[in-house]
Design a protein around this motif. Structure first.
Motif: not given
Lengths: 181, 776
Positions: B57-58, B80, B82, B84-88, B138-140
């Motif tokens: 998990k993140s 918005h 997101p 995401t899967t972008l937690r790790r 890895p963030i926008c």
């Protein structure tokens, strides 16, 4: 270039230089390229327009890449998303950053693990064309070999740590995982 | 014991378990959110427990992060979020994230991402480093920007004194690096060409073109050394005329040499003949005297400079090769540990992201498809090999021996052939009186030209024909595909080197055959043999470049266009050409070997090599892009790069031998060059050494004593031993850690299974209790 300059303020340029692996000049160049992707006067490029980038068009994971980098998750990209993408794919970005994003690209179902289904999708995307495709048996075998190589804790899927471990050992990866601006 | 009782007991125990579990979670992950999360997930599906593990998990929840940023920066964020899967996040990557994570225990806040401000104020430098690290997250972009603002707005401690200066230096250094990067990217030669090639052929072939570029820059650098220390002094400084005649039979050698070489011919421009003979391109033009300007108190000993420049040229080349090769070697070592990662490499690193057109993409698809098939087939091949019968293996062994013997015979035959042709050519050319040779263009002159170039043509021809033969022979031997590439490569190198060795030997015989001292007018031996040898190497170099140029733009082009236009299968087969990487690598390596060999005799050769590699880049690009279709084979970028360097290193070492020999053992010609009248070029160094001040000399002589050498040797071997021990210890450690990882994985799975089974029971039990409230 003058037109592009007028669109981006100095502050923005400085930010982009600090926050990506690009220099200001490259950011401006990227901006030009981004502008050229669409004829419409909009700040967002749709997935179809993004695929005007020849590298993404030829790439079997093109859609997926756009979706991963899109801040709205639907493949529509703003300039900042585009810049993020190109920054990750640039020569200067370190392996770990590339690995992070590669993992997200390959993780089709978004469960933070590369499971059998993800691997199947990756392999199919890589090899399937109109003329030939691997048989079900072969794909199964390949997945089995991949998991045998990389799945250290035997849970049937690759976690990010396991994926990063492989990428660390693969010198080709950082060489091939790049798109020139 | 009744079932109710048992259940009760289980329930009691389970309660205890639960409490313990909760406590455990609270200890390690305090904060309500975490617990709620887990309970919710458990209620939903106990089997999904695994996804809740911290490792899966993140560490940082994405939307939490952005929420926090929202608070901090009070910027407006649209909803918005997101999911995401972008937690790790990779904890190892960011220095600050790991350090701050240790300080903070709040999992829901993004304290691990932002430095904990209340506890310790960050100093300026750290803050700046943090900002520089944001790009790796890895963030926008929006969040990156917010994070940057946040970090910029935090109060920081100003650094004091020395630290401040260091920080300033660091910042300036980073700025300089960016600037240099900018300049470099602007200057980068052939960038668009490389991109174009990469788009069609992938990074493996690009690595080859980068190799050409590298060779070009190496030669440019070598030439600039020569230019600064040899050519410019020779042109700018007025060296006193060489009146120090080394007389032989009453005539002055140097004057003979000068008089005999005053003919003007266009043709000589091409082969470095008599016109260029006395220019700075060749050894002969350099003065043996010392420049001395009294006014400026300036002395310049050209002969000494010559020796040192040559040593520098070889040292620089070695350094450059080793530096590049070491990089590749490191990669190889890392990779060798993971040599079992074939499949992963292929699947995760197989696609070349720079491929940018449909045709190349479909070829790549095909190549990957074939490679995967081949890997699966190799697995089967391996099985087969293990099950091979004795008779079969004996047969194969026999075939391999025969093939190897025939390869050696072919090599020997071609060596003898070259030797014979060179002798013939030298005899024909040498028999002609000098002045008549280039007087006019008639049949005789043409014939002479032919004889002059025939050895080099023969070498080029052999280099073209025999590899084809080798390629055929190796198919009989039934090796694995990767080994085939390597073996062919090495056999072909031997062919090329054999021809060079024969050439050198012939020169040696020619020069050393008349040992008598009065050889000024010796007809068998060239007047200035160094210049002569330099000319030969230049001819060889030019013949090779020109023939490649010529072949590519005529023969190969015609072949390719014929093959494309016809439908006849046989013609198509003959005409179709693939970009065979190993052959082209050899072309380049061979030329560089010639260049190194010739540099001592012809200091201008690196310049020719610069021009040559520049031309070759375009020739090869044309060959690659226009003539060949995309290759069906996959060339691995990193592997091929280290292979190039290995080959280059081998050639370099083999080059050193004759050059050092000629420097130390050969008597320089008496009529020309910086070393005339000396026993050997090396003697000059000895003489210089003797002229040094006594103090310096004693220091230098200390280096050459036995005790010093022995000590140095001992220390070096100790170091080697030490590093070897460290390496093997590390290797062991890696193994241990790996095993531990596997074991922990198993443990974890075991515990998870137990836990989920237990939770199921627990849930059933509560359900039962709810349904039957009469049982306590």
């Amino acid at each position: 270039m003058g037109a592009a300059k007028s669109q981006l303020t100095d502050q923005q340029l400085q930010d982009y230089q600090d926050l990506t692996y690009f220099t200001k000049k490259e950011v401006l160049y990227a901006y030009q390229k981004f502008e050229a992707l669409s004829t419409k006067n909009s700040s967002i490029r749709t997935l179809e327009e993004m695929k005007n980038i020849p590298e993404l068009k030829a790439n079997p994971f093109g859609d997926r890449i756009c979706k991963v980098f899109s801040s709205t998750q639907d493949g529509n990209c703003t300039f900042e998303d585009y810049l993020d993408m190109m920054s990750v794919f640039s020569d200067a970005a370190p392996k770990s950053v590339k690995a992070e994003h590669a993992f997200r690209i390959f993780d089709f179902d978004g469960d933070d693990m590369l499971g059998t289904a993800d691997l199947r999708q990756v392999i199919t995307a890589l090899t399937k064309t109109r003329e030939h495709s691997l048989t079900e048996e072969e794909i199964k075998q390949l997945i089995q070999y991949v998991l045998a190589e990389a799945d250290l804790d035997d849970d049937g899927s690759l976690s990010f740590a396991e994926f990063e471990h492989i990428i660390e050992k693969s010198s080709d990866f950082s060489k091939t995982f790049r798109i020139h601006l | 014991m009744s079932s109710g009782e048992r259940k009760k007991r289980v329930g009691n125990r389970s309660k205890g378990w639960e409490e313990a579990g909760a406590e455990f979670y609270q200890e390690s992950y305090p904060g309500a959110a975490c617990e709620v999360d887990i309970q919710q997930a458990l209620e939903r599906d106990p089997s999904k427990l695994a996804t809740l593990l911290p490792s899966k998990k993140s560490r940082v929840d994405y939307h939490c992060t952005s929420n926090n940023i929202e608070i901090v920066t009070t910027t407006k964020r649209v909803g918005h979020e997101p999911r995401t899967t972008l937690r790790r996040r990779t904890s190892t990557r960011l220095r600050y994230s790991t350090t701050t994570r240790r300080q903070s225990t709040q999992p829901d806040a993004n304290a691990s991402m932002l430095p904990d401000l209340s506890e310790n104020l960050t100093n300026e430098k750290k803050n700046w480093e943090d900002i520089m690290q944001i790009k790796a997250l890895p963030i926008c972009m929006e969040q990156k920007k917010a994070l940057k603002r946040h970090l910029q707005n935090t109060t920081t401690i100003r650094l004091q004194g020395c630290e401040q200066f260091k920080f300033w230096c660091l910042q300036k250094w980073e700025g300089l690096k960016t600037f240099l990067h900018q300049v470099y990217s602007k200057m980068g030669l052939w960038n668009s060409s490389l991109k174009h090639i990469g788009g069609n052929f992938g990074m493996g072939v690009v690595a080859y073109f980068l190799f050409i570029k590298w060779i070009l820059f190496l030669n440019l650098f070598l030439f600039s050394i020569i230019m600064i220390f040899l050519v410019l002094p020779t042109i700018l400084l007025e060296f006193p005329a060489d009146d120090s005649c080394i007389t032989a039979n009453g005539t002055c050698c140097s004057s003979t040499s000068v008089n005999s070489t005053r003919n003007f011919e266009i043709a000589s421009l091409f082969h470095g003949g008599h016109l260029l003979e006395n220019t700075v391109l060749f050894y002969g033009a350099y003065s043996s005297s010392t420049y001395y300007n009294e006014e400026k108190n300036l002395t310049y000993k050209l002969p000494l400079a010559y020796v040192f420049v040559m040593i520098a040229v070889f040292a620089v080349s070695l350094f450059a090769i080793v530096r590049w090769a070491a990089k590749g070697f490191k990669q190889r070592v890392v990779e060798n540990e993971g040599q079992l990662y074939h499949y992963c490499n292929l699947i995760f690193g197989g696609w070349d992201y720079c491929i940018n057109n449909k045709k190349a993409a479909s070829t790549k698809h095909l190549a990957l498809y074939k490679e995967m098939k081949a890997l699966l087939a190799a697995e089967r091949f391996e099985d087969e090999r293990l099950n091979r019968t004795q008779e079969d293996s004996f047969k194969l062994c026999f075939i391999r021996i025969i093939v190897n013997i025939s390869v050696v015979i072919i090599l020997l035959l071609s060596g003898i052939g070259i030797y014979w042709i060179i002798r013939l050519s030298f005899e024909k050319v040498a028999n002609q009186p000098l002045k008549m040779v280039y007087a006019s263009i008639d049949a005789k002159t043409v014939e002479l030209w032919f004889y002059e170039f025939v050895p080099y043509l023969a070498i080029v021809l052999l280099n073209m024909v025999i590899p084809v033969l080798f390629n055929y022979l190796i198919t009989l031997e039934n090796y694995s595909p990767t080994f085939v590439v390597k073996l062919t490569l090495f056999r072909t190198i031997f062919l090329r080197l054999a021809s060079l060795i024969v050439l050198l030997y012939t020169f040696y015989m020619k020069i050393a055959q008349s040992k008598d001292n009065d050889d000024c007018n010796n007809s068998k031996k060239p007047l200035c043999w160094e210049t002569f040898v330099g000319q030969q190497f230049m001819k060889l170099y030019m013949t090779d470049v020109v023939s490649q140029f010529f072949l590519t733009f005529t023969v190969n082009l015609i072949r390719a266009s014929v093959a494309r236009s016809t439908k006849n299968k046989v013609i198509r087969y003959i005409g179709r050409q693939e970009f065979d990487l190993s052959k082209h690598v050899l072309d380049i390596v061979y030329l560089q070997t010639v260049c190194w060999l010739g540099t001592f005799f012809s200091p201008g050769l690196p310049l020719i090599a610069v021009i040559g590699s520049f031309l070759l880049f375009y020739t090869k690009k044309f060959f690659c892009m226009i003539i060949c279709g995309p290759s069906k084979r996959i060339y691995r970028a990193s592997k091929s790069q280290s292979l190039f360097m290995l080959i280059l290193l081998i050639c370099y070492i083999l080059t050193i031998v004759p050059v050092v020999y000629s420097l130390v053992k050969m008597t320089p010609s008496k009529s020309c060059g910086p070393f005339k009248g000396l026993e050997s070029s090396w003697t000059l160094l000895v003489l210089t050494y003797q002229q040094l001040p006594a103090g310096l000399r004693s220091i230098l002589s200390l280096f050459s004593t036995f005790s010093f050498a022995a000590t140095a040797f001992l220390i070096l071997s100790f170091l080697l031993y030490y590093y070897n021990a460290v390496a093997s210890a590390n290797k062991n450690m890696v193994q241990v850690l790996r095993n531990q990882l596997v074991l922990e994985g198993h443990d974890k799975q075991f515990l998870l299974e137990r836990l989920s089974a237990f939770i199921k029971v627990h849930q059933e039990q509560t359900k039962y209790q709810q349904e039957h409230p009469e049982f306590p």
